[in-house]
Design a protein around this motif. Structure first.
Motif, PDB file in Angstrom:
ATOM      1  N   LEU A   1       4.333  -5.894  -3.644  1.00 22.64           N
ATOM      2  CA  LEU A   1       5.004  -5.896  -2.350  1.00 22.64           C
ATOM      3  C   LEU A   1       4.030  -5.601  -1.230  1.00 22.64           C
ATOM      4  N   SER A   2       4.385  -6.039  -0.021  1.00 22.20           N
ATOM      5  CA  SER A   2       3.570  -5.702   1.140  1.00 22.20           C
ATOM      6  C   SER A   2       3.795  -4.233   1.464  1.00 22.20           C
ATOM      7  N   GLY A   3       2.872  -3.677   2.267  1.00 21.35           N
ATOM      8  CA  GLY A   3       2.953  -2.260   2.602  1.00 21.35           C
ATOM      9  C   GLY A   3       4.312  -1.875   3.173  1.00 21.35           C
ATOM     10  N   GLY A   4       4.775  -2.656   4.134  1.00 18.86           N
ATOM     11  CA  GLY A   4       6.046  -2.338   4.775  1.00 18.86           C
ATOM     12  C   GLY A   4       7.196  -2.419   3.794  1.00 18.86           C
ATOM     13  N   GLN A   5       7.115  -3.381   2.892  1.00 21.02           N
ATOM     14  CA  GLN A   5       8.174  -3.515   1.891  1.00 21.02           C
ATOM     15  C   GLN A   5       8.194  -2.298   0.979  1.00 21.02           C
TER      16      GLN A   5
ATOM     17  N   GLY B   1       6.421  -9.362  11.615  1.00 17.87           N
ATOM     18  CA  GLY B   1       7.327  -8.537  10.810  1.00 17.87           C
ATOM     19  C   GLY B   1       6.725  -8.191   9.460  1.00 17.87           C
ATOM     20  N   SER B   2       7.328  -7.216   8.816  1.00 19.08           N
ATOM     21  CA  SER B   2       6.874  -6.827   7.486  1.00 19.08           C
ATOM     22  C   SER B   2       7.116  -7.966   6.511  1.00 19.08           C
ATOM     23  N   GLY B   3       6.123  -8.299   5.743  1.00 16.80           N
ATOM     24  CA  GLY B   3       6.263  -9.368   4.767  1.00 16.80           C
ATOM     25  C   GLY B   3       6.008 -10.749   5.347  1.00 16.80           C
TER      26      GLY B   3
ATOM     27  N   LYS C   1       0.766 -11.091   7.024  1.00 14.31           N
ATOM     28  CA  LYS C   1      -0.423 -10.631   7.757  1.00 14.31           C
ATOM     29  C   LYS C   1      -1.517 -10.155   6.803  1.00 14.31           C
ATOM     30  N   SER C   2      -1.123  -9.257   5.910  1.00 13.79           N
ATOM     31  CA  SER C   2      -2.134  -8.742   4.980  1.00 13.79           C
ATOM     32  C   SER C   2      -2.686  -9.879   4.134  1.00 13.79           C
ATOM     33  N   THR C   3      -1.810 -10.755   3.695  1.00 14.58           N
ATOM     34  CA  THR C   3      -2.256 -11.860   2.851  1.00 14.58           C
ATOM     35  C   THR C   3      -3.283 -12.714   3.586  1.00 14.58           C
ATOM     36  N   MET C   4      -3.054 -12.973   4.847  1.00 17.72           N
ATOM     37  CA  MET C   4      -3.998 -13.768   5.606  1.00 17.72           C
ATOM     38  C   MET C   4      -5.351 -13.065   5.654  1.00 17.72           C
TER      39      MET C   4
HETATM   40  N1  LIG Z   1       0.376 -10.256  -5.457  1.00 13.81           N
HETATM   41  C1  LIG Z   1       1.571 -10.691  -4.988  1.00 13.81           C
HETATM   42  N2  LIG Z   1       2.419 -11.328  -5.811  1.00 13.81           N
HETATM   43  C2  LIG Z   1       3.604 -11.781  -5.357  1.00 13.81           C
HETATM   44  N3  LIG Z   1       4.032 -11.636  -4.104  1.00 13.81           N
HETATM   45  C3  LIG Z   1       3.219 -11.021  -3.213  1.00 13.81           C
HETATM   46  C4  LIG Z   1       1.962 -10.506  -3.608  1.00 13.81           C
HETATM   47  N4  LIG Z   1       1.383  -9.929  -2.540  1.00 13.81           N
HETATM   48  C5  LIG Z   1       2.241 -10.077  -1.513  1.00 13.81           C
HETATM   49  N5  LIG Z   1       3.360 -10.740  -1.903  1.00 13.81           N
HETATM   50  C6  LIG Z   1       4.489 -11.108  -1.052  1.00 13.81           C
HETATM   51  O1  LIG Z   1       3.995 -11.878  -0.002  1.00 13.81           O
HETATM   52  C7  LIG Z   1       4.665 -11.571   1.225  1.00 13.81           C
HETATM   53  C8  LIG Z   1       3.642 -11.266   2.304  1.00 13.81           C
HETATM   54  O2  LIG Z   1       2.955 -10.075   1.973  1.00 13.81           O
HETATM   55  P1  LIG Z   1       1.922  -9.404   2.970  1.00 13.81           P
HETATM   56  O3  LIG Z   1       1.364  -8.231   2.262  1.00 13.81           O
HETATM   57  O4  LIG Z   1       0.974 -10.431   3.465  1.00 13.81           O
HETATM   58  O5  LIG Z   1       2.865  -8.946   4.159  1.00 13.81           O
HETATM   59  P2  LIG Z   1       2.482  -8.221   5.509  1.00 13.81           P
HETATM   60  O6  LIG Z   1       2.697  -9.170   6.591  1.00 13.81           O
HETATM   61  O7  LIG Z   1       1.149  -7.604   5.401  1.00 13.81           O
HETATM   62  O8  LIG Z   1       3.598  -7.098   5.560  1.00 13.81           O
HETATM   63  P3  LIG Z   1       3.482  -5.556   5.946  1.00 13.81           P
HETATM   64  O9  LIG Z   1       3.502  -5.474   7.399  1.00 13.81           O
HETATM   65  O10 LIG Z   1       4.734  -4.979   5.347  1.00 13.81           O
HETATM   66  O11 LIG Z   1       2.260  -5.005   5.305  1.00 13.81           O
HETATM   67  C9  LIG Z   1       5.595 -10.420   0.911  1.00 13.81           C
HETATM   68  O12 LIG Z   1       6.908 -10.915   0.809  1.00 13.81           O
HETATM   69  C10 LIG Z   1       5.129  -9.902  -0.424  1.00 13.81           C
HETATM   70  O13 LIG Z   1       6.209  -9.447  -1.202  1.00 13.81           O
END
Ligand SMILES: Nc1ncnc2c1ncn2[C@@H]1O[C@H](COP(=O)(O)OP(=O)(O)OP(=O)(O)O)[C@@H](O)[C@H]1O
Ligand SMILES: Nc1ncnc2c1ncn2[C@@H]1O[C@H](COP(=O)(O)OP(=O)(O)OP(=O)(O)O)[C@@H](O)[C@H]1O
Ligand SMILES: [Mg+2]
Ligand SMILES: [Mg+2]
Lengths: 269, 263, 234, 245, 263
Positions: free
Chosen positions: B160-164, E51-53, E56-59
């Motif tokens: 999950l992402s941090g916020g999640q 928003g959360s999820g 952002k982190s993934t990018m």
């Molecule tokens: N290794 C993984 N396997 C499956 N799903 C993932 C994985 N990493 C992230 N996700 C999903 O990808 C989506 C984007 O995650 P990401 O961490 O990029 O969010 P974010 O924008 O950084 O959110 P936040 O602000 O909460 O940190 C989320 O729905 C997350 O559940």
């Protein structure tokens, strides 16, 4: 060492990749060569057939029974060492040290020929209903092998309990989980998760420790094959057969643990 | 902003839920808490603010004995937690019982990594509080829906992402329907929209009469959500009072400086 | 190179504390090699590895109290026998056991694994006995008999005699007599093992016969036993 | 208590260091045991580290080959492997050599023994280390990669130190196994501790004296190793919070 | 506030540092990034909000290949990272080299738990970049002093407060003196005072010509620190532009709603 791959989303691709086919072909060729070029006539002897079947069965149940009993003992022993008060931790530690520190063969021997030969000289034991059991060899085998598992796995579990991240247990405690529930629901599962590969290996080790019980007259598969070898002086064929039997049993164990492992998340945060 | 509602609740005698008296805590040589006292009654929302390393998390963790206090008293639900001389709880049952009514959201979430999100939520209700499983699942799903995580209920925390993760941790704490809650920076990983959502959750809980103590770095959030603010500096309470006073007319120079930064 | 089993089998082969191997079989081997005019180096080898050691050429001859059986002859060659001692049954004092199928019916019998005695017990007593237990070594079977976990053991008379003369043996057990002979199982005796088709075989057979003839055999035997251990000449 | 230990001599005489006491033989056996155990363990650890990384991060062929290796080696009893590797393989080589008109070769038992046991140990180490590596928090490895550490460097500086605390108990078990598995080399004519004990016991019939003596020796090794591994583990756990109860 | 300074830097052609083109990333079935493009030049500070999820982190993690992109291009320092068809880097050397000039601060800090704070900071300089050890220590101590952690330099991460860990993580990223930096919510655990400090650190770095991409939930911080803001929604760039425009006059309805919450 290759480049680390991104983990976590590798999909289960087809089992039959080209290199696998080559490997399987080599294996099949080897097996066929063994079957046709070597002397397997002894396998047709009905006397040996029954002995072999009995032997395999004994090996299997001894492994399973001692592994289960041993693990049930190992968990409290590991826990006592990892988090117990000193009056539990110290005896657990001593137990593990002695068991791990001395050869199983000698433990078995002391138990059977030492302790076991004391029993008959005590009249009330000889009179009791337990005597027919104590007279047999397999109870000693089961006790010795189970204690051995408890000693080794107790140590492994200690490491596993200690390795579970602090925050995971804090979360459990913060929600008022009683200690035993936290142990059963959080601490133990995570500890087991970390050591599954190790315990899988130790189960195989246990499988291979069973031959020792032949020294106290329990005829498991290793002893049976040894006997066939000495009867016939055929050198390698019975050994290859034995290797094949152990490989099948190990295969089963590996599959079992893989299934366990598959049910756990791969990544720890 | 519903200042009136909260002010209304602040008046009149309400039963006391959490009280700490003259709490001290040292880690080895370092004294992290140097005598902190606090009383929180039913429906109170106490915001704890202060610099990094000032002892906020430590205080929160002492309340439910995740850290053993060096000295001081902790009274939960009117019942003083009996301590041994070394600060550890004398009666394990008592502290376990107290904790079951104290939800906690950790700064580092601490979701159980071997369970899915849903399993994390129903774990304590089912196995400690003996709620029937389907009922626990129903509650958990409602909570997950509320924090926008229903779609992720079968995912493991590490994915999950941090916020999640943070939202899941909040939902997990709520799932035990605690009488009081301790939040350690519950919005640190959330975007403004979700912060607003958490704000409304906390307000609803307060309206239901629950007590909350929350550590936060977001002053705006602290101001909106709390009816009492406590500013910790270096292990001591430097200033406290209603948010209007603490944020609007801080007396302490340190607090003024603290609030001034970042304009 | 001559292999002996590294498991001690006194008084035939056993190491002393400084690691020298001694015993009847060692003396006999030295005499045999001298007679056959071959050079022998004694190489202790574990019983488990002794046949592979022979076939892979790490040793050239086995002299390790190895009984000659038809089954084994299919794999290696044997010289003529160089000793053969009768098999007896030993039981607890006053047990009233006799070395017959009736006398052992319903009893637990211990034997050493993969010996001619095991084959004999399985053939003649097995069907009526309560159980036949196979031990890795004769010592262990004796010990279990002393402890009362088994009712009788059958083994080579020399091995049992040594035990019966010890304090423990005197205290517990007695020789209840020899079993009925069955030459197909018991009769072949002990020979030296060689790789199949080894040209040494006739030379060694001649040497064994010569040692019997010239009295060397008797001299060596007298050092260890009060009687001849060659058995019936057949 | 000792039905068979019809001891002509007292235990002290039997255990005397110079013949006719057997103490010297036992200590020599102990020395042999240690040499083989250390060699086999070191070799096994080296194989295990490479094997674990190969299994976790290697290509599909590497992983399959390693799976075959660990499965077969762990499946087949060591004794069978030793018999096959020590007799069958040189047998084959010799047949080829003789066919080509060369001399027979005899493998040095010590080196062969160490190699065989090392290969066996390697399979187990691989699995222990793999489990330990998997238990390392993912983020810490990512942090290393994010800063451009090469896989080798990441392994050496981050993964290995972090997994050590997880792996120590399993590795300690393997070490103790190594000391005891040396008994298997008796098959190829090696007189190590177990074998020496057995010979002394069977020759003198003083079973209990010698078995207890040997157990004491083994226990001494084990206690020393436990202290050593305890030290290593304590060091490996640096930085981890100790739990308050 | 130094809006002019940043605006000044924004004009004129500056060498491009990080560019991503049409980046896609799926986890199994779920498509998390659905085609994101971004260019950041020397001295640019790009704030990524959303928003959360939303991905952002993934990018951020795709930029240095902690996640293998499903498709798209990543160009670092003008050099395109060659990928295999499955998205993994074709040339390990190349990506390692690129990473050595890309500092990263993780959302969950990821300090190495077996090393003290100081050791964490000098690890990469000494063992990867081959900086002499005493020099690396000197740099590390200066950085620790700057983030107020010098007193904790010999502590292990597990014994630090959340904010202290975060500061240590920032210092660790700075210690490799990267040309570009990726920050994932670098201020989530920090109090306003420290947020101000981090703000000034980032400004200094930008003034030195370093490029920064930072994910943040603090709009005020984003506004102050960046010269380009990117709003991510559900794996797509919903809106982007200079902060004055994005925060002052958002066009997208979603962004308006996002910014409106919490007043
Ligand atoms: N290794 C993984 N396997 C499956 N799903 C993932 C994985 N990493 C992230 N996700 C999903 O990808 C989506 C984007 O995650 P990401 O961490 O990029 O969010 P974010 O924008 O950084 O959110 P936040 O602000 O909460 O940190 C989320 O729905 C997350 O559940
Ligand atoms: N287990 C521990 N051992 C030693 N020192 C500790 C431990 N836990 C916390 N500390 C120290 O105690 C001080 C207070 O920590 P605490 O976590 O309470 O801070 P905080 O106010 O929550 O800060 P933040 O806002 O950064 O989370 C810090 O200086 C920290 O380094
Ligand atoms: Mg904190
Ligand atoms: Mg994120």
């Amino acid at each position: 060492m290759g480049a680390p791959r991104a983990e976590g989303h590798e999909q289960m691709t087809d089992f039959l990749k080209p290199h696998r086919i080559v490997m399987i072909a080599i294996a099949v060729a080897l097996v066929l060569a063994c079957i046709f070029l070597l002397n397997w006539s002894w396998l047709e002897n009905p006397k040996y057939q029954t002995l072999i079947l009995q032997g395999i069965w004994r090996t299997i149940w001894i492994t399973i029974v001692t592994m289960v009993i041993g693990m049930l003992l190992a968990i409290p022993i590991g826990l006592a060492q990892a988090a117990g008060p000193w009056y539990l931790a110290v005896p657990a530690r001593v137990f593990c040290t002695v068991i791990r520190g001395t050869p199983l063969l000698m433990q078995l021997w002391l138990l059977y020929y030492g302790l076991g030969s004391l029993f008959p000289s005590i009249p009330w034991i000889r009179e009791s209903d337990l005597w027919p059991l104590l007279r047999q060899a397999w109870p000693y085998a089961v006790v010795a092998l189970s204690l051995s598992v408890a000693g080794y796995e107790g140590e492994v579990m200690r490491g596993a309990f200690k390795g579970v991240p602090h925050g995971q247990l804090e979360a459990a405690r913060a929600m008022g989980m009683p200690r035993f529930t936290a142990l059963r629901r959080i601490w133990l599962p995570q500890a087991i998760h970390r050591v599954l590969p190790t315990i899988g290996g130790e189960t195989v080790l246990q499988l291979k420790a069973t031959p020792l019980v032949s020294t106290i007259t329990v005829m498991e598969i290793y002893a049976v094959v040894g006997r066939i070898r000495q009867d016939t002086f055929i050198i390698y064929e019975p050994l290859l057969f034995l290797a094949a039997v152990y490989m099948c049993l190990t295969g089963l164990i590996v599959l079992l643990y893989r299934w366990f492992e598959g049910r756990m998340p791969k990544r720890v945060a | 902003m519903t200042v009136t509602a909260r002010e209304g609740k602040a008046s009149g005698p309400r039963p006391e839920r959490i009280r700490i008296e003259n709490l001290h805590k040292s880690f080895g040589e370092i004294e992290v808490l140097k005598g902190v006292s606090l009383t929180a009654c039913e429906g109170d929302v106490v915001a704890v603010i202060g610099g990094s390393g000032s002892g906020k998390s430590t205080m929160l963790r002492c309340i439910n004995f995740l850290e053993t206090p060096t000295s001081g008293k902790i009274i939960i639900g009117g019942e003083e937690i009996r301590m041994r001389p070394d600060g550890s709880p004398a009666d394990r049952r008592q502290i376990e019982h107290a904790r079951q009514h104290l939800g906690m959201v950790f700064q580092s979430f601490n979701l159980w990594s071997h369970m899915t999100i849903l399993q994390n939520l129903i774990e304590v209700p089912v196995h400690v509080l003996k709620v029937p499983k389907d009922q626990a699942v129903a509650i958990a799903e409602r909570l997950l829906d509320r924090v926008g995580l229903l779609a992720k209920k079968d995912a493991y925390p590490a994915y999950l992402s941090g916020g999640q993760q943070q939202r899941a941790a909040i939902a997990r704490a709520l799932a035990i329907e605690p009488r009081a809650m301790l939040f350690d920076e519950p919005t640190s990983a959330l975007d403004p929209e979700l912060v607003g959502e958490v704000l409304s959750v906390i307000r609803d809980l307060a309206a239901e009469g629950r007590t909350m103590i929350l550590v936060t770095h977001e002053m705006k959030f602290a101001r909106e959500v709390s009816n009492h603010v406590m500013y910790l500096y270096n292990g001591l309470v430097e200033e406290q009072g209603p948010p209007e006073q603490v944020f609007g007319a801080p007396r302490s120079e340190r607090l003024q400086k603290f609030l001034k930064s970042l304009g | 190179k001559v292999g002996v089993a590294a498991e001690p089998y006194p008084p035939f082969t056993s190491p002393d504390a400084s690691g020298n191997w001694v015993g009847w079989e060692v003396d006999f081997m030295n005499a045999l090699c001298a007679k056959a005019e071959i050079e022998c180096v004694l190489t202790p080898t574990a019983w488990d590895g002794i046949i592979p050691a022979l076939t892979s050429g790490q040793i050239d001859m086995i002299m390790s109290s190895m009984s000659i059986t038809d089954e084994r002859k299919q794999t290696i060659d044997f010289t003529d026998k160089y000793y053969n001692t009768p098999a007896i049954v030993m039981a607890a004092k006053g047990s009233g056991i006799t070395p017959t199928a009736e006398g052992l019916a319903g009893k637990i019998i211990g034997v050493q694994v993969s010996t001619i005695h095991e084959n004999y017990v399985n053939k003649y007593f097995g069907p009526t006995a309560a159980e036949v237990k196979s031990y890795q070594t004769q010592d262990e079977a004796n010990q279990d008999l002393a402890a009362g976990r088994i009712d009788a053991v059958m083994a080579d008379s020399i091995a049992l005699q040594a035990f019966l003369e010890s304090d423990a043996g005197k205290a517990c057990c007695e020789n209840v007599g020899a079993v009925a002979d069955d030459p197909t199982i018991l009769g072949a005796g002990v020979g030296a093992g060689l790789r199949k088709g080894d040209p040494l075989l006739p030379k060694l057979n001649a040497a064994i016969a010569a040692l019997r003839e010239d009295g060397t055999y008797a001299t060596i035997t007298a050092k260890y036993f009060p009687f001849d251990i060659y058995g019936a000449s057949n | 208590m000792m039905p068979l230990a019809a001891m002509a001599a007292s235990p002290f005489e039997l255990l005397a260091l110079s013949p006719p006491g057997w103490g010297g033989t036992l200590l020599l056996g102990l020395a042999n045991t240690m040499v083989i155990a250390v060699g086999a363990y070191a070799l096994g650890l080296a194989i295990g580290i490479m094997g674990a990384f190969g299994k976790l991060y290697g290509g599909p062929i590497t992983r399959d080959l390693l799976a075959v290796y660990t499965t077969i080696v762990r499946a087949v009893p060591e004794l069978v492997l030793i018999l096959i590797l020590f007799y069958a393989v040189p047998g084959l080589i010799n047949e080829i050599l003789i066919g080509l008109g060369h001399e027979r070769i005899v493998l040095p038992p010590l080196i062969t023994g160490i190699a065989v046991l090392g290969v066996v140990q390697g399979a187990y180490s691989t699995e222990v280390l793999r489990g330990a590596i998997q238990a390392v928090p993912h983020g810490q490895i990512e942090a290393a990669r994010a800063m451009g550490m090469t896989p080798m460097l990441t392994a050496r500086r981050i993964t290995l130190p972090l997994m050590t605390s997880n792996a120590i108990p399993g590795l300690a078990n393997l070490w103790l196994n190594a000391t005891k598995d040396t008994a298997l080399l008796a098959v190829i004519g090696f007189s190590e501790l177990t074998k020496a004990t057995y010979q002394a016991a069977a020759t003198t019939k003083a079973f209990f004296t010698f078995y207890l003596a040997a157990m004491a020796l083994y226990l001494a090794i084990s206690l020393l190793s436990t202290v050593l591994f305890g030290r290593i583990e304590k060091w490996a756990r640096r930085g981890q919070r100790v739990m308050s109860r």
